[in-house]
Design an enzyme around this catalytic site. Sequence first.
Site, PDB file in Angstrom:
ATOM      1  N   GLY A 186      -0.666   5.662  12.267  1.00 42.67           N
ATOM      2  CA  GLY A 186      -0.607   5.582  13.720  1.00 42.67           C
ATOM      3  C   GLY A 186      -1.788   6.167  14.469  1.00 42.67           C
ATOM      4  N   HIS A 225       0.848  -1.198   0.000  1.00 47.80           N
ATOM      5  CA  HIS A 225       0.000   0.000   0.000  1.00 47.80           C
ATOM      6  C   HIS A 225       0.885   1.250   0.000  1.00 47.80           C
ATOM      7  CE1 HIS A 225      -3.851   2.041   0.915  1.00 47.80           C
ATOM      8  NE2 HIS A 225      -3.146   2.832   1.719  1.00 47.80           N
ATOM      9  N   HIS A 251      -2.844   4.583  -3.037  1.00 52.51           N
ATOM     10  CA  HIS A 251      -3.959   5.306  -2.398  1.00 52.51           C
ATOM     11  C   HIS A 251      -3.668   6.795  -2.542  1.00 52.51           C
ATOM     12  CE1 HIS A 251      -6.048   6.292   1.727  1.00 52.51           C
ATOM     13  NE2 HIS A 251      -6.701   6.794   0.700  1.00 52.51           N
ATOM     14  N   ASP A 272      -8.633   0.813   5.840  1.00 48.93           N
ATOM     15  CA  ASP A 272      -7.346   1.499   5.984  1.00 48.93           C
ATOM     16  C   ASP A 272      -7.395   2.457   7.165  1.00 48.93           C
ATOM     17  OD1 ASP A 272      -4.910   2.744   5.616  1.00 48.93           O
ATOM     18  OD2 ASP A 272      -5.450   3.721   3.721  1.00 48.93           O
TER      19      ASP A 272
END
Length: 223
Positions: free
Chosen positions: A145, A33, A66, A175
């Site tokens: 995070g 990704h 993405h 995601d």
Amino acid sequence: MIAPSILSADFARLGAEIDAVAGSGDGRADWVHVDVMDNHFVPNLTIGLPVVESLREHTGLPLDCHLMIEDPDRWAPGYAEAGAHNVTVHVEAAHDPVMLAKNLRAAGAKAGLAIKPGTPIEDYLDTLKHYDTLLVMSVEPGFGGQSFIPDVLDKVRTARRLVDTGHLTLLVEIDGGINADTIEQAAEAGVDCFVAGSAVYGAGDPAKAVAALREAARVARAR
Ligand code: DX5
Ligand code: ZN
């Protein structure tokens, strides 16, 4: 499927960081990704087309790009031409998402549509008929995070139901904030592909982390 996000990797050693999840067995990533941010659609700036082109040369793993950028209608097809396996654009940024999906497919990639946590899925069901992947964001896009937002799982359940009843044909990807604690609820809701950044690259052994996430998802999905 597990898609480690290189946003949490060491950007000075990207090739080696991808190699760490490119071995064999359950520790092998299904997709890599790649988070592209333009400092306009999101308040962060990461990497772009030249890095994707270099990564494509470096690895045989499929690249899942993405794009958290403005005007994806203009920029996204270049990522497909660069050899990305899947190119995901944000519905909040796209001007003509149906035409964009056609352009991505014509350029040789799968087309993905991403929705932010506050974006409803119901408004885009017809649009999604043109897409191969639905990326449900489970954090506000922009940074790795962050904490998982469980409310988005209702959208996953809706998408799962539409796929299972034949109304849509796409992979459901999630995601943001996916780790050993959160992956089970996402798997139970019907996710096919799990993006994980800090949970993979924050671990001492990224391949072991991929294998552990895969096993947790498998067990939860089988329940
Ligand atoms: C955030 C990115 C994510 C990010 C996920 O905007 O789209 O792909 O890397 O990172 P974690 O898994 O740490 O939430
Ligand atoms: Zn992402």
